[in-house]
Design an enzyme around this catalytic site. Structure first.
Site, short mmCIF file in Angstrom:
data_model
loop_
_atom_site.label_atom_id
_atom_site.label_comp_id
_atom_site.label_asym_id
_atom_site.label_seq_id
_atom_site.Cartn_x
_atom_site.Cartn_y
_atom_site.Cartn_z
NE ARG A 295 -0.21 -0.44 5.06
CZ ARG A 295 0.92 0.32 5.46
NH1 ARG A 295 1.25 1.53 5.04
NH2 ARG A 295 1.20 -0.41 6.54
CB VAL A 298 1.93 6.73 7.63
CG1 VAL A 298 1.77 7.88 8.22
CG2 VAL A 298 0.71 5.67 7.95
#
Length: 457
Positions: A295, A298
């Protein structure tokens, strides 16, 4: 011919949702925000082209509800879904169901998420393609006896890790057999509760290592680029606090080897989109694969500032079938650091600090970036993660960047909730951090000193 994405349902909240909305705007896509009732009066809802409520505040009934999100996609006629990070971003079942319903999942394929999300399977795959892995058990531990035998072979101390999930959950250390027996049960129970999967495995635990991760991006044609590394060694309870690029321990030879290993990992897993390959680096400068995050991270903004890229936009373009925009790997320029600003009280065991932001003034200036979806008057919900902002600074050298970060933290004014800003300032100001000597357990070992320094201002 590949279909292009036109209408993107954003299955997330907060600053990453806002980041995706801006990326949609810059790539000519319609942004549709899926939000919970707790997030109705937030900046992302205002900024999105369209929005749809998907349920009540608890994440299990909204952001983690696959039926709610798929229904929202159908009702809004979305043709793509961006999961951001957290929530369902690494859920292979969600990715597969999106694919089955004709939705373009803006991320890797479901098979890749499943394979790399299962830490034991990922280790096996990495070993098969020559990526160095931490010495550990041969797959899942099925019994106490099996765990004890594996630990004797690996050598203490060992780290018990959940095969599914991440974020430090289902993770325990053990220095001897008694601790191992107790902590295996605890780790498995925690993993089962967090990820609905209690499988665990063992790895050799190295106490004084650096956590270095390589950002990769891959297109649908099989091209993979490495975009430099980030050092995430400043951690507490296996949670990252400060990230920087480049790593203070890096040299060109080590970077080349680690980037090549990261690209091997991506190719072996048929990767598409943005991903991060995480390694530990020992004092002897040996490095070992830990895991792959399938993914956007952050801390992706660190790489964006260090390399002059737009990773979220690139993810969308790759989902559209475009090729990588770079013909070769990218190297970080200057120095970039990020501090995660959390609504928590470090002086009370890091208890979450929900409430209303009476003051929210962010630092400004050249080389300063603040990623947030907050403003004065915003409500910090008790239902979600405590991170409220990411403070990113960039300058020519590490020392200039460190000083700029310290000044920026002092200029960040928040009232109404407690934050970890005083602790972040104490860490950034310390001699150990200034010298690049903070390993993955340093903050934990010196936490009492850091808190004392933070209290004294």
């Amino acid at each position: 011919m590949l279909r292009r994405v036109n209408r993107v349902l954003i299955a997330n909240r907060g600053e990453i949702a806002l980041r995706i909305i801006k990326a949609c705007r810059n790539t000519g896509k319609t942004s549709i925000l899926a939000y919970s009732k707790a997030d109705k009066n937030t900046i992302p809802v205002e900024e999105a082209d369209e929005s749809i409520c998907i349920g009540p505040p608890p994440a299990q009934q909204s952001y983690l509800s696959i039926p709610a999100l798929l229904t929202a996609a159908r009702l809004t006629m979305a043709d793509g879904i961006h999961p951001g990070y957290g929530f369902l971003s690494e859920n292979g079942t969600f990715a597969r169901l999106c694919e089955e319903r004709g939705l373009i999942f803006i991320g890797p394929r479901a098979e890749t998420i499943w394979e790399m999300g299962d830490k034991a399977r990922a280790r096996s795959l990495m070993k098969s393609v020559g990526v160095p892995v931490i010495p550990g058990s041969d797959g899942i531990i099925h019994s106490e006896e099996e765990g004890l035998e594996a630990a004797r072979r690996i050598g203490y101390p060992v780290l018990i890790k959940a095969s599914a999930g991440g974020g430090g959950k289902g993770m325990r250390e053990a220095d001897n057999e008694e601790e191992l027996k107790k902590n295996m049960k605890e780790a498995s129970t925690e993993a089962l509760k967090a990820f609905s999967n209690g499988d665990i495995y063992l790895e050799r635990f190295f106490r004084k290592v650096h956590h270095v991760e390589v950002q990769i991006m891959a297109d649908r044609e099989g091209h993979v680029a490495a975009l430099g590394e980030r050092d995430c060694s400043s951690q507490r309870n296996h949670q990252k606090m400060i990230e920087e690029s480049p790593s203070p321990i890096m040299d060109e030879a080590l970077r080349e080897k680690m980037e090549e290993a990261a690209k091997k990992a991506a190719r072996a897993s048929n990767y598409v989109g943005a991903g991060t390959v995480e390694f530990i680096v020992t004092p002897d400068r040996d490095f070992y694969f830990m895991e792959m995050n399938t993914r956007i991270q952050v801390e992706h903004g660190v790489t964006e500032e260090a390399t002059g890229t737009q990773l979220v936009e690139t993810m969308i373009r790759i989902a559209d079938g475009e090729s990588l925009p770079w013909k070769e790997d990218l190297t970080p320029h200057g120095w970039t650091m990020e501090c995660r600003i959390n609504a928590e009280n470090p002086f009370r065991g890091f208890a979450p600090s929900p409430g209303r932001l009476l003051t929210f003034e962010v630092p400004k200036g050249e080389g300063i970036r603040v990623d947030t979806a907050m403003r004065r008057g915003a409500e910090i919900s008790p239902f979600y993660d405590s991170m409220i902002a990411k403070l990113i600074v960039h300058d020519d050298t590490r020392e200039k960047t460190r000083k700029k970060m310290k000044e920026a933290l002092s200029a960040f004014h928040i009232e109404g909730v407690s934050t970890n800003i005083p602790l972040q300032k104490a860490i950034i100001s310390s001699k150990a951090f200034a010298e690049g000597g903070v390993d993955t357990t340093y903050v934990e070992r010196h936490l009492k000193e850091f808190l004392q320094s933070a209290e004294n201002g």
